[in-house]
Design a protein around this motif. Structure first.
Motif, PDB file in Angstrom:
ATOM      1  N   LEU A 111      -3.899   1.550  -2.992  1.00 32.30           N
ATOM      2  CA  LEU A 111      -4.632   1.899  -1.779  1.00 32.30           C
ATOM      3  C   LEU A 111      -4.978   0.689  -0.926  1.00 32.30           C
ATOM      4  O   LEU A 111      -5.068   0.789   0.289  1.00 32.30           O
ATOM      5  N   LEU A 112      -5.180  -0.463  -1.572  1.00 32.58           N
ATOM      6  CA  LEU A 112      -5.662  -1.638  -0.866  1.00 32.58           C
ATOM      7  C   LEU A 112      -5.138  -2.890  -1.550  1.00 32.58           C
ATOM      8  O   LEU A 112      -5.085  -2.951  -2.782  1.00 32.58           O
ATOM      9  N   GLU A 115       0.834  -1.197   0.000  1.00 31.90           N
ATOM     10  CA  GLU A 115       0.000   0.000   0.000  1.00 31.90           C
ATOM     11  C   GLU A 115       0.869   1.246   0.000  1.00 31.90           C
ATOM     12  O   GLU A 115       1.868   1.313   0.699  1.00 31.90           O
ATOM     13  N   TYR A 157      -6.977   1.025  -6.089  1.00 31.51           N
ATOM     14  CA  TYR A 157      -5.986   1.980  -6.570  1.00 31.51           C
ATOM     15  C   TYR A 157      -6.636   3.336  -6.823  1.00 31.51           C
ATOM     16  O   TYR A 157      -7.848   3.455  -6.892  1.00 31.51           O
TER      17      TYR A 157
END
Length: 80
Positions: free
Chosen positions: A61-62, A43, A76
Motif C-alpha cells: 500500500l505504501l 504500490e 501493507y
C-alpha cells in the motif's frame, strides 16, 4: 524500492539479511514471480511469503524509506 528493504521496513521480516536469504531460497514471490533480493516492488504489488508450512499474502500500500512501528503496519494489507 528493493524487496529486501521493503520487507525489513514493513517489519514483515525482522532483518534485511534474513529478507535477502528468504529471496535467495525462493520463499518470496512478487506478482507470481520469484523475487531476487534486488527486485523492485511498487504500490499495488502482491507479495507472497512462504514460511515453513504457512504462507502470507500481502498487497503493498505504501513505500517508505524511514518507518516507525505505526507506519510499518500501514505499508501493507494482508489479503490471504
Amino acid at each position: 524500492m528493493r524487496i529486501d528493504k521493503f520487507l525489513k521496513n514493513s517489519r514483515l521480516i525482522k532483518r534485511r539479511t534474513l529478507a535477502k536469504e528468504a529471496c535467495e531460497q525462493e520463499r518470496v514471490w512478487i506478482n507470481d514471480r520469484p523475487a531476487k533480493p534486488g527486485s523492485e516492488v511498487k504500490e499495488g504489488d502482491i507479495i507472497l511469503l512462504r514460511f515453513g508450512n504457512g504462507e502470507l499474502k500481502v498487497r503493498v500500500l505504501l513505500l517508505s524509506e524511514h518507518t516507525n512501528k505505526e507506519l510499518a503496519a500501514s505499508m501493507y494489507e494482508v489479503i490471504g
